[in-house]
Scaffold this motif. Sequence first.
Motif, PDB file in Angstrom:
ATOM      1  N   ALA A 190      -5.978   2.192   6.493  1.00 14.03           N
ATOM      2  CA  ALA A 190      -5.690   3.349   7.330  1.00 14.03           C
ATOM      3  C   ALA A 190      -5.535   2.945   8.791  1.00 14.03           C
ATOM      4  CB  ALA A 190      -6.810   4.379   7.189  1.00 14.03           C
ATOM      5  N   SER A 191      -6.404   2.031   9.255  1.00 13.58           N
ATOM      6  CA  SER A 191      -6.329   1.574  10.647  1.00 13.58           C
ATOM      7  C   SER A 191      -5.029   0.817  10.910  1.00 13.58           C
ATOM      8  CB  SER A 191      -7.538   0.682  10.952  1.00 13.58           C
ATOM      9  OG  SER A 191      -7.452   0.147  12.251  1.00 13.58           O
ATOM     10  N   LEU A 192      -4.656  -0.049   9.974  1.00  5.72           N
ATOM     11  CA  LEU A 192      -3.413  -0.816  10.128  1.00  5.72           C
ATOM     12  C   LEU A 192      -2.191   0.091  10.102  1.00  5.72           C
ATOM     13  CD1 LEU A 192      -4.232  -3.872   7.843  1.00  5.72           C
ATOM     14  CD2 LEU A 192      -3.807  -3.955  10.307  1.00  5.72           C
TER      15      LEU A 192
ATOM     16  N   SER B 175       2.365   2.196  12.902  1.00  2.00           N
ATOM     17  CA  SER B 175       3.143   3.383  13.297  1.00  2.00           C
ATOM     18  C   SER B 175       3.357   3.398  14.808  1.00  2.00           C
ATOM     19  CB  SER B 175       2.404   4.661  12.863  1.00  2.00           C
ATOM     20  OG  SER B 175       2.315   4.725  11.459  1.00  2.00           O
ATOM     21  N   ALA B 176       2.322   3.004  15.555  1.00  3.71           N
ATOM     22  CA  ALA B 176       2.454   2.918  17.018  1.00  3.71           C
ATOM     23  C   ALA B 176       3.435   1.815  17.391  1.00  3.71           C
ATOM     24  CB  ALA B 176       1.091   2.661  17.650  1.00  3.71           C
TER      25      ALA B 176
ATOM     26  N   PRO C 164       0.870 -10.463  12.777  1.00  2.61           N
ATOM     27  CA  PRO C 164      -0.222 -10.610  11.787  1.00  2.61           C
ATOM     28  C   PRO C 164      -0.665  -9.269  11.187  1.00  2.61           C
ATOM     29  CG  PRO C 164      -0.643 -12.001  13.685  1.00  2.61           C
ATOM     30  CD  PRO C 164       0.538 -11.145  14.040  1.00  2.61           C
ATOM     31  N   ASN C 165      -0.697  -8.215  11.999  1.00  2.00           N
ATOM     32  CA  ASN C 165      -1.047  -6.886  11.481  1.00  2.00           C
ATOM     33  C   ASN C 165      -0.007  -6.392  10.483  1.00  2.00           C
ATOM     34  OD1 ASN C 165      -3.323  -6.824  13.016  1.00  2.00           O
ATOM     35  ND2 ASN C 165      -2.628  -5.279  14.457  1.00  2.00           N
TER      36      ASN C 165
ATOM     37  N   GLU D 230     -13.972  -1.604   2.442  1.00  5.12           N
ATOM     38  CA  GLU D 230     -13.584  -2.094   3.777  1.00  5.12           C
ATOM     39  C   GLU D 230     -12.072  -2.233   3.889  1.00  5.12           C
ATOM     40  OE1 GLU D 230     -14.974  -2.682   6.764  1.00  5.12           O
ATOM     41  OE2 GLU D 230     -16.679  -1.634   5.887  1.00  5.12           O
ATOM     42  N   GLU D 231     -11.430  -2.707   2.841  1.00  8.19           N
ATOM     43  CA  GLU D 231      -9.981  -2.882   2.869  1.00  8.19           C
ATOM     44  C   GLU D 231      -9.265  -1.532   2.932  1.00  8.19           C
ATOM     45  OE1 GLU D 231      -9.170  -7.074   0.498  1.00  8.19           O
ATOM     46  OE2 GLU D 231      -9.686  -5.288  -0.657  1.00  8.19           O
TER      47      GLU D 231
END
Length: 324
Positions: free
Chosen positions: A42-44, A49-50, A13-14, A36-37
């Motif tokens: 940036a968080s996604l 990447s992880a 989903p991410n 917010e998006e």
Amino acid sequence: MMNVNRWIARREPNWKQLDDLLTRIEKRGLRSLSTEEIKNLASLYRSVSADLARARTNQKLVGNTIVQDLQRLTSRGYSQVYQGSRKQEWKNAIEFYKWGLPEVVQETIAYSAIATGLFLLGGLIAWWFSWRDPQFLEMVVPEHLIRTVRDEGKLWMGSILGSEPTAASQIMTNNLSVTFRAAAGGMTLGIYTIVILFLNGLLIGSVGTLVAQNNLAFPFWAFVFPHGSLELPAIFFSGGAGLLIARGILFPGQYRRIDAIKVYSLKAAQLMFGVIPMLVIAGVIEGFFSPSPIVPAPLKYFAGIGLFVALVRYCSRKRTTQSA
């Protein structure tokens, strides 16, 4: 042992969400996202990447297809998160020099006018005393300049010829030093700023009188006009910046003193962002164009006047409704 199917089901989903956001940016630009998006983007990106790093570690279990898909996704994410932010920084810089700087100049024109007045006061005092007391010139103007003008009957700018790049670099460095000291002088309650402006006016006024007394005024001002049309306003703006900082310290007005210092220091910093390119251009002109014997003096006067008119027109710009 890693449960591949469960891991993919939990993380997919991410990946899909990041893909959707990137597709929107690629089609309609970064402005199509809400605040917010953008934060979520940036968080996604960091999360995916992880996931890519973990997928590479377990590539035999995960499979090449998943690894390649994640690589493409993170590459797209990097382009938008980092390169996109750099593009935005360039856009912001262009917008500032296009509209923001003229607005700041107009808002703070009273401070720049005071700085100009202090400079002119020094020049007028120098002119007054220099005509009446020859010894006054000797106290203000360096001895070698007096000797060159009075005894040899010539100006000293010829020393620049043959070393133009070095001279231009030195001129820029010196001018930047003067302007930054004038701005930083605001922290001394404006006293140091006032002293710098007055002394520079005193020097220019004395030198101007010296060359006038020896019939060298026309070639001297022909040398000064081209670069002085930018260099002197840059000094006045930096002086205005110093006075702004002093205003924040001495007269906070409706603000708390610490807030006033922040508000006026920000405007001072914006003025200095305008001063730097002006001095770079002036330094190049002073190193290569102003002292050139090939360029006729009338053309130098014309160039100086033209640059000054262009600067005034630029600083008078007002943001249109369409540009807002």
